[in-house]
Design a protein around this motif. Structure first.
Motif, PDB file in Angstrom:
ATOM      1  N   GLU A  44      36.124  24.789  35.941  1.00  0.00           N
ATOM      2  CA  GLU A  44      36.730  23.573  35.395  1.00  0.00           C
ATOM      3  C   GLU A  44      38.255  23.667  35.388  1.00  0.00           C
ATOM      4  O   GLU A  44      38.943  22.656  35.524  1.00  0.00           O
ATOM      5  N   ASP A  45      38.781  24.874  35.239  1.00  0.00           N
ATOM      6  CA  ASP A  45      40.230  25.086  35.227  1.00  0.00           C
ATOM      7  C   ASP A  45      40.792  25.367  36.620  1.00  0.00           C
ATOM      8  O   ASP A  45      41.945  25.765  36.748  1.00  0.00           O
ATOM      9  N   GLY A  46      39.961  25.199  37.644  1.00  0.00           N
ATOM     10  CA  GLY A  46      40.450  25.285  39.014  1.00  0.00           C
ATOM     11  C   GLY A  46      40.217  26.595  39.740  1.00  0.00           C
ATOM     12  O   GLY A  46      40.670  26.766  40.869  1.00  0.00           O
ATOM     13  N   GLU A  47      39.510  27.529  39.129  1.00  0.00           N
ATOM     14  CA  GLU A  47      39.240  28.805  39.801  1.00  0.00           C
ATOM     15  C   GLU A  47      38.278  28.566  40.954  1.00  0.00           C
ATOM     16  O   GLU A  47      37.356  27.760  40.856  1.00  0.00           O
ATOM     17  N   SER A  48      38.471  29.298  42.043  1.00  0.00           N
ATOM     18  CA  SER A  48      37.609  29.120  43.213  1.00  0.00           C
ATOM     19  C   SER A  48      36.264  29.815  43.012  1.00  0.00           C
ATOM     20  O   SER A  48      36.166  30.846  42.339  1.00  0.00           O
ATOM     21  N   GLU A  49      35.260  29.234  43.635  1.00  0.00           N
ATOM     22  CA  GLU A  49      33.915  29.816  43.601  1.00  0.00           C
ATOM     23  C   GLU A  49      33.923  31.213  44.221  1.00  0.00           C
ATOM     24  O   GLU A  49      33.274  32.130  43.726  1.00  0.00           O
ATOM     25  N   GLN A  50      34.667  31.373  45.292  1.00  0.00           N
ATOM     26  CA  GLN A  50      34.712  32.658  45.979  1.00  0.00           C
ATOM     27  C   GLN A  50      35.246  33.761  45.066  1.00  0.00           C
ATOM     28  O   GLN A  50      34.663  34.838  44.986  1.00  0.00           O
ATOM     29  N   ARG A  51      36.333  33.499  44.375  1.00  0.00           N
ATOM     30  CA  ARG A  51      36.883  34.523  43.471  1.00  0.00           C
ATOM     31  C   ARG A  51      35.924  34.821  42.325  1.00  0.00           C
ATOM     32  O   ARG A  51      35.769  35.970  41.935  1.00  0.00           O
ATOM     33  N   LEU A  52      35.278  33.789  41.808  1.00  0.00           N
ATOM     34  CA  LEU A  52      34.316  34.016  40.725  1.00  0.00           C
ATOM     35  C   LEU A  52      33.162  34.891  41.188  1.00  0.00           C
ATOM     36  O   LEU A  52      32.730  35.796  40.471  1.00  0.00           O
ATOM     37  N   LEU A  53      32.679  34.646  42.387  1.00  0.00           N
ATOM     38  CA  LEU A  53      31.590  35.463  42.921  1.00  0.00           C
ATOM     39  C   LEU A  53      32.030  36.903  43.156  1.00  0.00           C
ATOM     40  O   LEU A  53      31.223  37.830  43.049  1.00  0.00           O
ATOM     41  N   LEU A  54      33.296  37.094  43.472  1.00  0.00           N
ATOM     42  CA  LEU A  54      33.790  38.430  43.800  1.00  0.00           C
ATOM     43  C   LEU A  54      34.318  39.216  42.602  1.00  0.00           C
ATOM     44  O   LEU A  54      34.700  40.373  42.759  1.00  0.00           O
TER      45      LEU A  54
END
Length: 153
Positions: free
Chosen positions: A61-71
């Motif tokens: 919601e605050d703009g973090e990318s899905e890729q970084r969250l997964l990693l």
């Protein structure tokens, strides 16, 4: 899996104190993105599905990318994190896995290259706070706030 205890109802006074600390952490001046990563990593280590779900959603919601969250779970092998984020994630792992694992001078010196003394205190309190939430949500089996995560059938 059924919840065991609603800790908010069981002890509102102490939980309100934890919430106040959480509010202080969120407003402490550390980057919001960094706090999301720290909260997510500690929750992964502690196996807190409630908090992993919540903090990954908030980060998105605050703009973090899905890729970084997964990693985040494999941050050491990923080039997507800044040196400051890497230092915070390493410090998160050290403090979350404190039992039986000494925080060595090298660990302190490394995080100190990226955070001032004041920031290091704030970061450490942020890590401690998410660990408190994890230690409430896991044993009392807090339910996911998002219903569509429940298994079908």
């Amino acid at each position: 899996m059924q919840p065991r205890l609603n800790f908010y109802q069981a002890s509102p006074e102490i939980i309100n104190s934890v919430r106040a600390l959480n509010t202080a952490v969120n407003g402490c001046g550390l980057e919001k993105e960094l706090l999301h990563l720290v909260k997510l990593r500690a929750s992964q280590i502690n196996g807190c599905s409630y908090c992993v779900d919540m903090h990954s959603r908030e980060a998105r919601e605050d703009g973090e990318s899905e890729q970084r969250l997964l990693l985040v779970a494999a941050w050491q092998e990923s080039p997507l994190f800044t040196e400051r984020e890497r230092a915070a994630l390493a410090w998160t792992e050290k403090l979350t896995r404190l039992a039986g694992n000494m925080v060595e001078d090298e660990d302190y010196e490394e995080v100190g290259r990226h955070f001032s003394e004041e920031e290091l205190v704030k970061l450490s309190v942020a890590i401690g706070t998410i660990n408190v939430w994890n230690r409430l949500c896991v044993p009392f089996r807090s339910i996911h706030p998002v219903k569509e995560l429940a298994p079908a059938g």
